[in-house]
Design an enzyme around this catalytic site. Sequence first.
Site, PDB file in Angstrom:
ATOM      1  CB  CYS A 114      -0.972  -0.041   1.178  1.00  0.00           C
ATOM      2  SG  CYS A 114      -2.380   1.034   0.892  1.00  0.00           S
TER       3      CYS A 114
ATOM      4  CG  HIS B 196      -3.141  -3.521   3.209  1.00  0.00           C
ATOM      5  ND1 HIS B 196      -2.060  -3.044   3.913  1.00  0.00           N
ATOM      6  CD2 HIS B 196      -3.883  -2.439   2.889  1.00  0.00           C
ATOM      7  CE1 HIS B 196      -2.153  -1.733   4.035  1.00  0.00           C
ATOM      8  NE2 HIS B 196      -3.250  -1.329   3.413  1.00  0.00           N
TER       9      HIS B 196
ATOM     10  CD  GLU C  47      -0.636  -6.239   4.872  1.00  0.00           C
ATOM     11  OE1 GLU C  47      -0.345  -6.445   3.678  1.00  0.00           O
ATOM     12  OE2 GLU C  47      -0.791  -5.100   5.342  1.00  0.00           O
TER      13      GLU C  47
END
Length: 549
Positions: free
Chosen positions: A382, A508, A510
């Site tokens: 990001c 994102h 993750e």
Amino acid sequence: MTKYIFCTGGVVSSLGKGVAAASIGRILKSRGLSVTVQKLDPYLNVDPGTMSPYEHGEVFVLEDGAETDLDLGAYERFIDENLTKASNLTSGQVYQEVINRERRGDYLGKTIQVIPHVTNLIKASMTKVARQSQADIVIVEVGGTVGDIESLPFLEALRQMRKDAGRENTFYIHVTLLPHLQSTNELKTKPTQHSVRELRGIGIQPDMIMCRADMPVGNDLREKIALFCDVDREAVIPLTTADTIYEVPLTLEEEGVADFICRRLNIECRSADLTEWRQMVDHIKKPKPRRVTIGVVGKYVDLEDAYISVYEALHHAANHHDCELDIEWIPSEDLERLRQIQQLEKVNGIIVPGGFGERGIEGKIVAAKFARTRQVPYLGLCLGMQVMVIELARDVFESNAPNSTEFNPTTAYPVIDLMPDQRDIASLGGTMRLGSYPCHLADNSIAAQAYESQVVHERHRHRFEFKNEFRQVLGEAGLVFSGLSPDGRLVEIVELSNHPFMLGSQFHPEFKSRPTRPHPLFATFVKAACDYTNPSTSENSVVIETNHH
Ligand code: GLN
């Protein structure tokens, strides 16, 4: 009929109640039961989206765009089910709804009170999660600690649930701490006794007590807690600090937690199949032939919780590649003010995670420059993608001016700019581009190879984006726009050609990494970092010049 398991906490906060709740979810799921989890947060914010990571740790984003407590990240990683907006209820949401209803006139003539109006809404939220998910079991975790003023309405709602849903459908777990006294080298049960007394004062008698401790809990202590707190001896479960949090479900299974719960709730189910989970944990605990050091350059690095999904995703990927992982948390301001480049010379890969606001930005740009010029693997998440673009543009235009308009609204080179649909938005809560969007990958790109797919869905949380008028000039400089929104308008992934691995995503990744299924971008990045040999430091290290100041 849905069964509810309620988790409360006592003695201190940060006990790992979220991991305990998530682990219970995992062991029940391993018996073929469908499980979902809800977190009740007593604070008055509507969601954690507007809180500083220092206040609250990471904001975890769900598929549907809800900005939620980081415990929901643990639930998704452990239970591997996508949760929804309804999975995180805060006092702020409850009071907002109660007041809206009052203004509409829904309660006309009545005095509005915590009991029943607030508690009814809390209960309605739990039954809504049960209805929407159709899960066999809903695990409800209450944030904070018993005794907090603001958690009282939530605990009262929990108490009433036993009556509403029935004794055979409700199970209460209280998670406490057994502090260790150095002088006498013993664990103390008194705080647990007090905490249970406090809970009983509210009208809740726990069915199970989980005791966090930093050393083994002897049988005598378990007997004592059972006696004083009026729970079965086999329902006193020690939670000694584990090597890895992923071991907790295995410990709970060994302690017979699922058997006990199923018996009490009258659930018939098959025996647990934790084979895959156990293999994953064994793999984590096994010594690894290789070591990799990843530098994470951010501004909240002194609080690990601020980047907890990044931390977890890195570990999932390193474990997958049979690599021991060291994470160097590098404060971006060190790189900015103190030029402590040597911190970057130690690492095999650099991550610049998400973030907001100008503080520390120039340090992140130093990190991106270091990665680009020294061919060190780089993954930008990001803001980290935006920083990668800004840094390259500064090189291309031979100027310090390229920037995001978030940090310099009047820059002559606004390579990152506010998304058009963000321009007229004044309020800050829940108004970013949030949640899952599709992304089309360019053939033969690193991204496409990593994902082994042409279309992926990833979670977003941002207001700014790559400005398309710079596509051509940065494209000519080697930037590949390897991920685009379906209409081609939004740049979602950039990668650098002529570099082993330098990639940034506007989303994102993750949030979607799982312990048994590392995220493809993290896996590819960590692989590149493992393959990158760090040229022996200091001697041949050139202090990289920076374009600014
Ligand atoms: N501040 C940037 C934006 O709003 C990046 C956000 C983030 O990293 N999550 O676009």
